[in-house]
Design a protein around this motif. Sequence first.
Motif, mmCIF file in Angstrom:
data_model
loop_
_atom_site.group_PDB
_atom_site.id
_atom_site.type_symbol
_atom_site.label_atom_id
_atom_site.label_comp_id
_atom_site.label_asym_id
_atom_site.label_seq_id
_atom_site.Cartn_x
_atom_site.Cartn_y
_atom_site.Cartn_z
ATOM 1 N N PHE A 51 0.821 -1.196 0.000
ATOM 2 C CA PHE A 51 0.000 0.000 0.000
ATOM 3 C C PHE A 51 0.860 1.252 0.000
ATOM 4 C CE2 PHE A 51 -2.205 -3.368 2.196
ATOM 5 C CZ PHE A 51 -3.479 -3.325 1.650
ATOM 6 N N VAL A 52 0.384 2.250 -0.706
ATOM 7 C CA VAL A 52 0.900 3.599 -0.551
ATOM 8 C C VAL A 52 -0.100 4.262 0.390
ATOM 9 C CG1 VAL A 52 1.351 5.806 -1.690
ATOM 10 C CG2 VAL A 52 1.911 3.656 -2.851
ATOM 11 N N TYR A 53 0.408 4.976 1.385
ATOM 12 C CA TYR A 53 -0.493 5.610 2.337
ATOM 13 C C TYR A 53 -0.128 7.075 2.522
ATOM 14 C CZ TYR A 53 3.322 4.947 5.687
ATOM 15 O OH TYR A 53 4.542 4.975 6.315
ATOM 16 N N LEU A 93 0.949 16.339 6.380
ATOM 17 C CA LEU A 93 0.691 15.075 5.698
ATOM 18 C C LEU A 93 2.023 14.360 5.500
ATOM 19 C CD1 LEU A 93 -1.733 16.583 3.091
ATOM 20 C CD2 LEU A 93 -2.380 14.797 4.690
ATOM 21 N N TYR A 94 1.966 13.033 5.488
ATOM 22 C CA TYR A 94 3.155 12.222 5.266
ATOM 23 C C TYR A 94 2.792 11.104 4.301
ATOM 24 C CZ TYR A 94 7.036 9.061 6.054
ATOM 25 O OH TYR A 94 8.115 8.238 5.862
ATOM 26 N N ILE A 95 3.695 10.806 3.378
ATOM 27 C CA ILE A 95 3.468 9.766 2.369
ATOM 28 C C ILE A 95 4.468 8.637 2.589
ATOM 29 C CG2 ILE A 95 3.401 9.269 -0.111
ATOM 30 C CD1 ILE A 95 3.406 12.687 0.092
ATOM 31 N N GLY A 96 3.990 7.396 2.532
ATOM 32 C CA GLY A 96 4.869 6.244 2.671
ATOM 33 C C GLY A 96 4.271 5.037 1.975
ATOM 34 N N GLN A 97 4.969 3.913 2.094
ATOM 35 C CA GLN A 97 4.457 2.657 1.549
ATOM 36 C C GLN A 97 4.786 1.548 2.522
ATOM 37 O OE1 GLN A 97 6.549 0.007 0.277
ATOM 38 N NE2 GLN A 97 8.432 1.129 0.658
ATOM 39 N N THR A 98 3.916 0.557 2.561
ATOM 40 C CA THR A 98 4.072 -0.542 3.518
ATOM 41 C C THR A 98 3.288 -1.768 3.071
ATOM 42 O OG1 THR A 98 3.906 -1.129 5.867
ATOM 43 C CG2 THR A 98 2.076 0.135 4.940
ATOM 44 N N TYR A 152 -5.283 9.271 5.810
ATOM 45 C CA TYR A 152 -5.917 10.278 4.973
ATOM 46 C C TYR A 152 -6.361 9.649 3.653
ATOM 47 C CZ TYR A 152 -6.520 14.663 2.428
ATOM 48 O OH TYR A 152 -7.042 15.694 1.691
ATOM 49 N N HIS A 153 -5.469 8.807 3.088
ATOM 50 C CA HIS A 153 -5.770 8.134 1.820
ATOM 51 C C HIS A 153 -4.835 6.942 1.672
ATOM 52 C CE1 HIS A 153 -7.259 7.748 -2.258
ATOM 53 N NE2 HIS A 153 -6.030 7.776 -2.737
ATOM 54 N N THR A 154 -5.326 5.862 1.084
ATOM 55 C CA THR A 154 -4.481 4.700 0.808
ATOM 56 C C THR A 154 -4.721 4.232 -0.631
ATOM 57 O OG1 THR A 154 -6.124 3.121 1.635
ATOM 58 C CG2 THR A 154 -4.471 3.901 3.207
ATOM 59 N N ILE A 155 -3.690 3.617 -1.196
ATOM 60 C CA ILE A 155 -3.776 3.043 -2.537
ATOM 61 C C ILE A 155 -3.230 1.616 -2.453
ATOM 62 C CG2 ILE A 155 -3.039 3.208 -4.946
ATOM 63 C CD1 ILE A 155 -2.498 6.232 -4.417
ATOM 64 N N ALA A 156 -4.055 0.643 -2.748
ATOM 65 C CA ALA A 156 -3.620 -0.754 -2.771
ATOM 66 C C ALA A 156 -2.849 -1.002 -4.056
ATOM 67 C CB ALA A 156 -4.821 -1.684 -2.686
ATOM 68 N N CYS A 157 -1.691 -1.641 -3.934
ATOM 69 C CA CYS A 157 -0.824 -1.882 -5.087
ATOM 70 C C CYS A 157 -0.617 -3.377 -5.308
ATOM 71 C CB CYS A 157 0.525 -1.202 -4.854
ATOM 72 S SG CYS A 157 0.399 0.583 -4.674
ATOM 73 N N ILE A 210 4.774 4.612 -7.139
ATOM 74 C CA ILE A 210 3.663 5.531 -6.889
ATOM 75 C C ILE A 210 4.018 6.481 -5.749
ATOM 76 C CG2 ILE A 210 1.269 5.699 -6.087
ATOM 77 C CD1 ILE A 210 0.725 3.111 -7.724
ATOM 78 N N GLU A 211 4.629 5.950 -4.701
ATOM 79 C CA GLU A 211 5.065 6.796 -3.579
ATOM 80 C C GLU A 211 6.015 7.886 -4.081
ATOM 81 O OE1 GLU A 211 7.579 6.415 0.608
ATOM 82 O OE2 GLU A 211 7.788 4.881 -0.929
ATOM 83 N N SER A 212 6.969 7.505 -4.898
ATOM 84 C CA SER A 212 7.927 8.463 -5.451
ATOM 85 C C SER A 212 7.230 9.519 -6.306
ATOM 86 C CB SER A 212 8.974 7.715 -6.276
ATOM 87 O OG SER A 212 9.880 8.610 -6.854
ATOM 88 N N HIS A 213 6.306 9.086 -7.140
ATOM 89 C CA HIS A 213 5.543 10.005 -7.991
ATOM 90 C C HIS A 213 4.809 11.044 -7.139
ATOM 91 C CE1 HIS A 213 2.955 11.139 -11.465
ATOM 92 N NE2 HIS A 213 2.093 11.382 -10.493
#
Length: 97
Positions: free
Chosen positions: A5-7, A17-22, A51-56, A65-68
Amino acid sequence: MDSFFVYIIYSPLTDRLYIGQTQNLQERLAQHNTGYFKNAHTHSASDWEFYHTIACQSRKQAVRIESHIKKAKKRKYLHDLKKYPEMSQKLKEKYES
């Protein structure tokens, strides 16, 4: 197949806000809220919430996606990702593994 996930998390206290992946969303949120990451800017608060998540499909896709998203560097872009689900879908298509 393992899920990644990207979160995007948000702290009301710091209004950041903070962006990460896990691979494990709940564990990662707990880590941010307990100060596990000593050198991350999430260490400054303990009220982080999703706040928002994207399943990968893969870790590779999640990292891309996190980098983008991080390169966008605009708060409006993060708000639009949440507001318009088709944006997340297009990112997933663009960075298919």
